[in-house]
Enzyme design. Sequence first.
Site, PDB file in Angstrom:
ATOM      1  N   ASP A 280       0.846  -1.209   0.048  1.00  0.00           N
ATOM      2  CA  ASP A 280       0.005   0.088   0.119  1.00  0.00           C
ATOM      3  C   ASP A 280       0.919   1.249   0.111  1.00  0.00           C
ATOM      4  OD1 ASP A 280      -2.243   1.549  -0.008  1.00  0.00           O
ATOM      5  OD2 ASP A 280      -2.963   0.803   2.167  1.00  0.00           O
TER       6      ASP A 280
ATOM      7  N   ASP B  46      -7.586  -7.305   0.267  1.00  0.00           N
ATOM      8  CA  ASP B  46      -6.596  -7.605   1.434  1.00  0.00           C
ATOM      9  C   ASP B  46      -7.483  -6.864   2.576  1.00  0.00           C
ATOM     10  OD1 ASP B  46      -5.282  -4.679   2.525  1.00  0.00           O
ATOM     11  OD2 ASP B  46      -5.955  -4.392   0.348  1.00  0.00           O
TER      12      ASP B  46
ATOM     13  N   CYS C 151     -13.488 -27.445   8.518  1.00  0.00           N
ATOM     14  CA  CYS C 151     -12.423 -26.709   8.366  1.00  0.00           C
ATOM     15  C   CYS C 151     -11.342 -27.502   8.403  1.00  0.00           C
ATOM     16  CB  CYS C 151     -12.136 -25.452   9.009  1.00  0.00           C
ATOM     17  SG  CYS C 151     -10.572 -24.530   8.711  1.00  0.00           S
TER      18      CYS C 151
ATOM     19  N   CYS D  54      -8.152 -26.535   8.060  1.00  0.00           N
ATOM     20  CA  CYS D  54      -6.700 -25.535   8.651  1.00  0.00           C
ATOM     21  C   CYS D  54      -5.781 -26.573   9.541  1.00  0.00           C
ATOM     22  CB  CYS D  54      -7.061 -24.492   9.098  1.00  0.00           C
ATOM     23  SG  CYS D  54      -7.815 -24.503  10.644  1.00  0.00           S
TER      24      CYS D  54
ATOM     25  N   CYS E  59      -7.644 -26.642  13.329  1.00  0.00           N
ATOM     26  CA  CYS E  59      -8.899 -27.247  13.311  1.00  0.00           C
ATOM     27  C   CYS E  59      -8.596 -29.009  13.174  1.00  0.00           C
ATOM     28  CB  CYS E  59     -10.112 -27.125  12.176  1.00  0.00           C
ATOM     29  SG  CYS E  59     -10.637 -25.463  12.313  1.00  0.00           S
TER      30      CYS E  59
ATOM     31  N   HIS F 240      -6.345 -20.174  11.670  1.00  0.00           N
ATOM     32  CA  HIS F 240      -7.691 -20.530  11.447  1.00  0.00           C
ATOM     33  C   HIS F 240      -8.339 -19.432  10.480  1.00  0.00           C
ATOM     34  CE1 HIS F 240     -11.848 -22.103  11.661  1.00  0.00           C
ATOM     35  NE2 HIS F 240     -12.126 -20.995  12.091  1.00  0.00           N
TER      36      HIS F 240
END
Length: 414
Positions: free
Chosen positions: A95, A302, A340, A342, A345, A371
Amino acid sequence: MEKSLTFNIHTRLKGTLARTGEIITPHGTIKTPAYIAGGTNATVKALTPEQILSTGAQGVLANTYHLMLRPTADIIQKAGGIHKFMNWQAPTFTDSGGFQVFSLGMAYKKGIDATSHTEKGSSKLAQHSKDQLAKVGEDGVWFKSHISGEKIFMSPEVSMELQHKIGADIHMAFDELTSPLAGREQIISALNKTHKWAERCLECHNKLNHQHLVKNEPLQSLFAVVQGAREEDLRRKSASFLGSKDFDGYGIGGVFQPEEIPEVLTWVNTTLPENKPRHLLGMGAQPADLFLGVEYGIDTFDCVAPTRQARNAALFTYHGRINIKNAQYKEDFTPIDKDCHCYTCQNFTKAYINHLFRADEILASTLASIHNEYFVINTVDRIRESLENGTFFEYKKEFLENYYGKEKAQKYLK
């Protein structure tokens, strides 16, 4: 001049502005639409680069203002650029520092944030106050460092020089983001500066890219930032003006709620050239942002909200957001979300993460951030798949009704 970015559109969804495609950069290809992880200080907070990759992240966005203060752009350049400095070999964005014009200027200490329309604690928005750390002029912005108090001047040229030293694949032009409370006169003034600054950014960017070319270094890309608040004529004017210039893509800035996304993005994305990528800046704090953004023509997003919320024990699930510190989870030996995949999890329970937060353990932030980042990135990946196989609207309805409940989801399903 030779370009460092290629954008290819693969599929379009009939009756919408949605599309899938790919952005090819010197450090890899981003399959779009994609969620770009927020890495303000050249780090996604609490996560190692390997953990970021495990979430499925295709890219990271860092902030020029913060990096210019520490460690400084010169140090990052001496390290070989942001990719080597943070050990991240996939695509990167920076940015411009333009958001700090808003957050350290008009919004500073007034209780206004990028998702709020209200001002807490004051009925009138002052033009300037002694508390503000940013003062805007025609040539640029004087910042007062929130770390040391040192006065720093940033202009379009300074922003470009800093971003080229940092060495991300994609930069944003320096712009002025106005407060949600700004009047039309102030919005017009800011928009005029944004357009003048964009032209100066582009001129400086091309000169710096020529130096990279001479030194046989990777070229960098520049996105203009479309502003104009919630004024249709100003949004279209901005998109038309910037769309006529030779930018590599476009960031869409602003401060608005999810339900405002369809209208604002329709104005902008039906005006911008179709063959260049569009990035929605700072949006993705909740799932509705993602579905509506994609439906109305966004290629990348983002936002730092997923990891920020994670550090505050707020976790996304496919049935809504939960506060993992609540007592009901102390003896809950199931994953955060059974659907999930991930790392968190697959290996830990709500009870364990509840314990980590209550014990103020650092690992709590790491597991929660893995997560939440996975949840958002995977959601956009599945949106992309639904566009490719023609099931977008079914997926959108199922997801948002599960997440918000059928009644609340209706305002995003119209």
